[in-house]
Design an enzyme around this catalytic site. Structure first.
Site, short mmCIF file in Angstrom:
data_model
loop_
_atom_site.label_atom_id
_atom_site.label_comp_id
_atom_site.label_asym_id
_atom_site.label_seq_id
_atom_site.Cartn_x
_atom_site.Cartn_y
_atom_site.Cartn_z
N CYS A 162 0.39 -1.22 0.15
CA CYS A 162 -0.53 0.09 -0.03
C CYS A 162 1.16 1.08 0.03
O CYS A 162 1.25 1.05 -0.55
CB CYS A 162 -1.13 0.12 1.11
SG CYS A 162 -0.03 0.04 2.64
N ARG A 177 -2.11 -0.30 5.23
CA ARG A 177 -3.35 -1.36 4.62
C ARG A 177 -3.30 -2.59 4.09
O ARG A 177 -4.15 -3.06 4.17
CB ARG A 177 -3.65 -0.39 3.35
CG ARG A 177 -5.15 0.70 4.19
CD ARG A 177 -5.21 2.27 3.18
NE ARG A 177 -3.67 3.28 2.55
CZ ARG A 177 -3.94 3.86 1.73
NH1 ARG A 177 -4.85 3.80 0.94
NH2 ARG A 177 -2.80 4.46 1.07
#
Lengths: 106, 279
Positions: free
Chosen positions: B233, B238
């Site tokens: 990410c 994430r």
């Protein structure tokens, strides 16, 4: 340009006033309040969705119900989820600062 | 690994707050959220100051992780139950990090702080006093951590999954939209990466979607199960969330998290970068 840091994914505090030095010429600032019967809702989970409905970001509203996103010109949806209920608002923005309130209800 | 082993509900968590051998740990994007109220008995780990080296851009080393867990009062025999805000991004990152240093008994609370708050469950401000332990960590398990050279080598040969939002993937945004759009690196994505935003794996309340929905999500974009997979990410949190889905919920083999992610890759000289939707 601010220096790139690996710590910069931390959520900034949702202040009532636009932070000093915010660049409003290159980006679109979308800000407003979460309201339930005109009363501010703090602690609401506020999401910015793109024109296809895809998640772009999420913040938690301040005690005054305030949220703020930094984004690009385009069409956006702001959606709020809280103990007081949920709701959403759409807006189209260019560069600059744009205000939108999000009503929530059960 | 399976959903039953890796994930617990908020209901289960509330019923087990006082169970010996379980340590509840809050890891938040907003590192001050804990001060305003946390799960009764939960300790805090600060992802920024406690999990990252203060000087080099890397994690704390093995002795540093041992010292941290010892001070937090976590022993090798404890089951660590993690939760956090912002849809468990940093709690999932901590889950992956605990696994990296060989702590196998670790679980994530489905929905994290958000689900807990929406449920109206109790939050307290008292900080627990856990006696210090003598924790022993393993060497990093590099089977779950990818570095930049193997990411470059994976272009066109392995599954690369970019879990950022479509506008970050295309290069329109340089950061998630709750942050000012300022960064030094280039915008775009690693060529051949599939864009499966982390958010597609979660419901609005932060809980994970069902295994059937998750399996369909990755099948629909053409994830090739015969190949190894690297998720990335912007700074690796994430993608920890998506690593958790792929490795821990769906049980896929050979899934790595590239924690250098776009802040590293998008600043490298000489590597290929693609812009646009990639579709």
């Amino acid at each position: 340009m601010a220096p790139l840091t690996a710590s910069s994914c931390a959520a900034p505090e949702q202040t009532v006033e636009l932070p000093e030095g915010t660049n409003t010429t290159d980006q679109a600032v979308v800000q407003g309040r979460v309201l339930a019967d005109a009363a501010p809702v703090g602690g609401a989970f506020v999401r910015l969705l793109d024109a296809t409905g895809e998640f772009t970001a999420e913040v938690v509203s301040s005690p005054e119900g305030v949220f703020r996103f930094y984004t690009a010109p385009g069409t956006w949806t702001v959606r709020a989820l809280s103990r007081a209920g949920s709701g959403q608002a759409d807006l189209a923005v260019t560069t600059g600062v744009f205000e939108v309130d999000v009503p929530v209800a059960r | 690994m399976s959903r039953e082993q890796a994930l617990v509900t908020t209901d289960w968590a509330e019923q087990h707050l006082d169970t010996p051998g379980l340590v509840f740990v809050e890891v938040d994007e907003d590192t001050t959220a804990y001060d305003g109220g946390h799960l009764p008995g939960a300790v805090r780990i600060n992802w920024k100051t406690e999990l990252q080296d203060a000087v080099r851009r890397d994690f704390v080393d093995r002795p540093g992780f041992e010292k941290l867990l010892s001070e937090k009062g976590i022993s090798n025999d404890d089951t660590v139950v993690l939760y956090g805000g912002n849809n468990n991004w940093f709690a999932a990152y901590a889950y992956w990090y605990f696994k990296l240093y060989g702590h196998q008994a670790v679980k994530l609370i489905d929905g994290g702080r958000k689900r807990w708050e929406l449920d109206g469950r109790p939050l307290v401000t008292e900080v627990p006093d856990r006696p210090e332990t003598s924790y022993t960590a393993q060497e990093q398990d590099l089977a779950i951590r990818a570095f930049r050279d193997e990411v470059v080598a994976a272009i066109g040969t392995q599954n690369l999954i970019d879990v950022r939002s479509p506008d970050e993937f295309s290069g329109k945004l340089l950061a998630p939209a709750h942050l000012p759009q300022e960064a030094a690196q280039r915008g775009g994505h690693i060529p051949t990466a599939l864009n499966v935003p982390w958010s597609k794996a979660a419901n609005e309340d932060g809980t994970f979607k069902s295994d059937a929905e998750l399996a369909e999500l990755y099948a629909a974009v053409g994830l090739d199960d015969s190949k190894d997979t690297i998720a990335y990410c912007r700074i690796g949190e994430r993608s920890s969330h998506s690593w958790f889905v792929l490795s821990e919920l769906l049980g896929k083999k050979n899934v790595k998290n590239y924690d250098g992610s776009w802040t590293e890759y998008g600043s490298l000289i000489g590597v290929p970068v693609e812009t646009g939707s990639g579709a």
